[in-house]
Structures are given as structure tokens and as C-alpha cells.
Design an enzyme around this catalytic site. Sequence first.
Site, short mmCIF file in Angstrom:
data_model
loop_
_atom_site.label_atom_id
_atom_site.label_comp_id
_atom_site.label_asym_id
_atom_site.label_seq_id
_atom_site.Cartn_x
_atom_site.Cartn_y
_atom_site.Cartn_z
CB CYS A 1 -0.96 -0.03 1.18
SG CYS A 1 -0.21 -0.37 2.79
NE ARG B 1 -2.99 3.01 11.35
CZ ARG B 1 -2.09 3.96 11.16
NH1 ARG B 1 -2.04 5.00 11.99
NH2 ARG B 1 -1.24 3.92 10.15
N GLY C 1 2.92 0.40 3.95
CA GLY C 1 3.06 -1.05 4.07
C GLY C 1 2.86 -1.57 5.47
CD1 TRP C 2 1.58 1.68 8.34
CD2 TRP C 2 3.68 1.79 9.11
NE1 TRP C 2 1.89 2.99 8.52
CE2 TRP C 2 3.16 3.10 8.99
CE3 TRP C 2 4.98 1.62 9.59
CZ2 TRP C 2 3.92 4.23 9.33
CZ3 TRP C 2 5.72 2.75 9.92
CH2 TRP C 2 5.19 4.03 9.79
CG ASP C 3 -2.28 0.96 8.57
OD1 ASP C 3 -2.49 0.55 9.71
OD2 ASP C 3 -1.77 2.07 8.34
NE ARG C 4 -4.14 1.17 2.31
CZ ARG C 4 -4.07 2.25 1.53
NH1 ARG C 4 -4.96 2.40 0.55
NH2 ARG C 4 -3.14 3.16 1.71
#
Length: 570
Positions: A332, A384, A335-338
Site C-alpha cells: 500500500c 489506530r 506497508g503497515w496497514d492494508r
Amino acid sequence: GGHVRLQATAVGRGSAMAASGLSLRKSEEIVDLIYLFSKTQYRAKEVTPQVEEIERRTLDLFSRDYKYSIIHNPNGEVCGHYPRQIVFLEQELEYDRSSKKNTTIFSGAVQISKLQDLVNRSKLARCRGRFVCPVILYNGKHICRSSTLAGWGELYGRTGYNYIFSGGTDDTCAEPEEVLEDDNGVRNGDSQLFDKVRGHDIKLLRYLSVRYICDLMVENKKVKFGLNVTSSEKVDKAQRYADFTLLSVPYPGCEFFKDYKDRDYTAEGLVFNWNQDYVDAPLTIPPCFNQNLSIDWSQYQSWDLVEQTQNYLKLLLHLINSDDESGLLVHCISGWDRTPLFVSLLRLSLWADGVVHSSLEPAEILFLTIAYDWFLFGHMLPDRLSKGEEIFFFCFNFLKHIVSEKFSAVKKQRFVYFYFSGITLDRGSVSSLSSEFSLITEELGGPSSVTSDNTDLFMNQPAQACWAAPMRKGPSPSPQILWNRLEESALHPLSEARSSSSSSSNQSDHGCPLPPERQTRLESVREIFLAAYSSTVGLKSSTPSPSAAISGLLEQFARGVGLRGHNAIV
């Protein structure tokens, strides 16, 4: 930045752990992991003894089924939010009971020194230095993750980039370095610099045999404060990535998952607003996937979050099941959520099929994917949670939507299930089947017809069993041949796990076939997660009293009784 040091580690399958008495302890490990995760973001330069234990446990779980090497990342010298010990899976192992040794099933032929050089050279090519990193080995193919391509801002001034991108909150930034996009010197130097760093990125991709690049960004370029701070392969002006199969599969960012939480964790009916100004990346995939997957991709903007996630997962599974040896990159923006969402779903889906991490139990694969795919790769869970962007919770709660065999990566044979209830069969003559004989077919993609040719083959032998025999296309086998197959099937039960967990009920109601093992495995993982999550983070209802959706989840939490928790559900 520092240099990468790779150390080959010959690792075999660890000794088998007795299941008795350990399930509760393993579940408590997950409770402790989620609790720590909810309080802190992993930073390679700030490691406590508790984090060291998580790292050690993760390596042990990888060692059960793989031989691997370690890309050392001490103090975050390579990447600040990548693991200190980055696992490079070299060989998939299978335990041979007869020889009592591990045998190699698939092996990725990569020279460690060459990989070391490519990683060192390519890390500047991508946002936050989050280079292309292989994380799953499946059928000899590397499934990789990364961030998107770095823009001019990061390439010319990492400190200034971090300040701009994070809104001035990044702990690594000092005073911002001003870099103006319309500066002629910067513009003229772009092409040469991009040729160099993106060239190294491309060499790494090719060395890992990656062909498919799935970009989850809903933007062509990420804009922050009016500046283009990141780019993407799909808009590279020089077409440097033209030799790869680029798939633009826009997927909502973590902000969208606040809507998921505010709807009492209900994804059904939740549709992303594609008309927002910053959304400018359309879904773009090769035409061949319209035929192969029977999905009407033109309707993607009308899909709710469930259907969109399901279809994207089907696409990823289709890519890694291609006949060639091509690997896959998913990314994404940072590179640390989706990215961990789909990496984790891929790992769990393939595990449920028994094709990766085959020796791990549900609690073990859950620990591995939370610890490695999410925590050690820098997901900012505390941030989050504070914003209600519960993409992490969504990932594991979503497992209930992929239990079907249509998400299986394994191309299953057609099976015919035979249930005998006090029937006497005679090998010497062909007789018809009585009403006490039940025959059920199961096939990936749906049922099929069964003719008398398939069943007119049994003779007087006492039987009280549930057997499965594969059916193949073409002429029907002779009675003797199929009988032999059935006798062989009787020696190899369809699933020990199914029979052990459901034997009592099946004996009473003649339930055959049993629930698919894939469904059982994924439901077990989800239940363990829900119980651990409820006793640590908890669910926050947006209404004065818990809705029906949350009440339903609480009922499932109750199955995890006995877990010690740090705090109750809020």
C-alpha cells in the site's frame, strides 16, 4: 544506514509439543502479545526482554516447517520498523515419519550474498526504506511485502520527508529540510537518481522472481500538504516497471475502518466513497482475470467491504497459483496497514489448506501472524486504536468470510462419500444399493451428478464406515478397481482432526461428510483471537447499549473462557 548481514541458519522442525495442557498457555501467550501490541509500536532500536521473547518465539514457529536465513537489522539500521531478525525462507520442509528426517519440498535458489547486496542497494527506493521483503514461501514462490515507491522528497532528504509525511510527529525527524518540487536542479536530477535507486529495486524483484505487483493505494501518488511525497509503479513516467504485471487494486486505507468500528464492527453494507478528491487510482487488472475468476470487476465501486476483501483475496490466491514460478508483491503506501491485512489473510488461508506452516496449531499460526506480519513489521496499533481505526481487528474477524472452499488454493479432487449402515456387500456379484446407503458428493466449485456407473460396484462385505474415494473424469473404473480404492481409503481416514472432534455427534446422526477442515481451522483461529482481544483491547460500542452485532461477538468471546485478561470488554 548500516549494512545488511545475512546469516544462514540450518533449522529443522522442532520437537513436537504435546497438545495436552498447552492450549491454555498458548492462548495466554496471544493475550500477552495483543496486550503489549496495543500499548506500543515496535521499533527495532527499542527492544525489551518481552519483545525479545516474541522474536525468539516467532523464529521457533518458522523453524517447524522451514529452513531459513536471517537478514540482520540491529537497531533498525536497514529499516527502523522492520524486524531486527528478518526471516528469509529458503526451503519448505516435510517430516518423513519413516526416516524420522526432514525432507525438502520446495526450495528457493537464492545466493545469500547476492540478496544481501540487493537489499542494501534497494532500500532507498521505497517509502520509509521498507524494501521488498519476502515473507511467505508457497510452492517455491516468494510472497513479498513492502511500501510504495519513494518520491523525490524522500530521496533527496529523508529527514525532511519524514517530517512532511508524518505531519511533524515522526520521532526520527529534527528540523525539516526544504525541497521544492519546482526547483529545476531537483527536476533535472530526478531521472538519473530514480534510474539508479529504482533500478536496484527492480533487480531485487527479479532476483526473487516476482512478476505480479499488487498496489492497494487509492491514489496514484500520495499527496501531503500539497506535495507529492510518494509515487507508485503504475505512474512511473519512465515505465521502468513495464516488464512486471501491475495490478491496481485500490483498497480503503486505515481511516475507513473507523466507519467499520462505528457501525459496531459490521462490514456488511459498508461501501467506500470513491468520489473523494484524493481518490484517483482506478482498479486496473489484466483482462484475462475477468475470465479466470468470474468476477465483474467493473462493479468494484459498488462492493461493500466484505465483497471487496473477498474478491481481492481470490485475485491474490489466483496469482500465486499460476503455473509459472512467479512471485507476488503486495503493498500500500507505508506497508503497515492494508499490506499486513492481506499478507495475514494469505498466510492464514494457505495454512488452513495445509500448504504452509503445516505443523502449526491454530494458536501457533495466530501468534506467528500477529507477531510477525503485524507487530514486528511496525503496525501502529496504539495509534489506530486511539482513532478507532480497527483494521487489525477486522482482519481476524473477517476469517468467518473466507471459510468456504472457493477460497482454497488447493485444487481438490472430486470425492464420493459412502456411508454404510449394516449393509452386506458381496465382491462376487453386482447388486443395487438399499435405501440405508447414503452417497454424497463434494467438489470444489459445487456438486456434481452421480450415476449408477459410480455406485453399481459393491458386494457382500459387512461395513460400518464413512469412506471417501476420488472420482476422475473419463470412463468409470471397474468394480474391482474402485473396490480396491475404497479399501485403501478405509486405511487412510479422510481427516483425523475431523473424526476426533466430531465423532460422538456423527455416530448418532450419521453426519457424513464432516465440516471441511479448512472451515474448522479458520474458525478456531478466529475464536482464539476474539477471546484474547476481548480480554485485552475490548470492543467499544458506538451506541449506549451493545448492539446485536457486538452481542453476537460477545457470545463467541465466551467460548474462550479461562483466559486471563488484562481488562474487560468496554
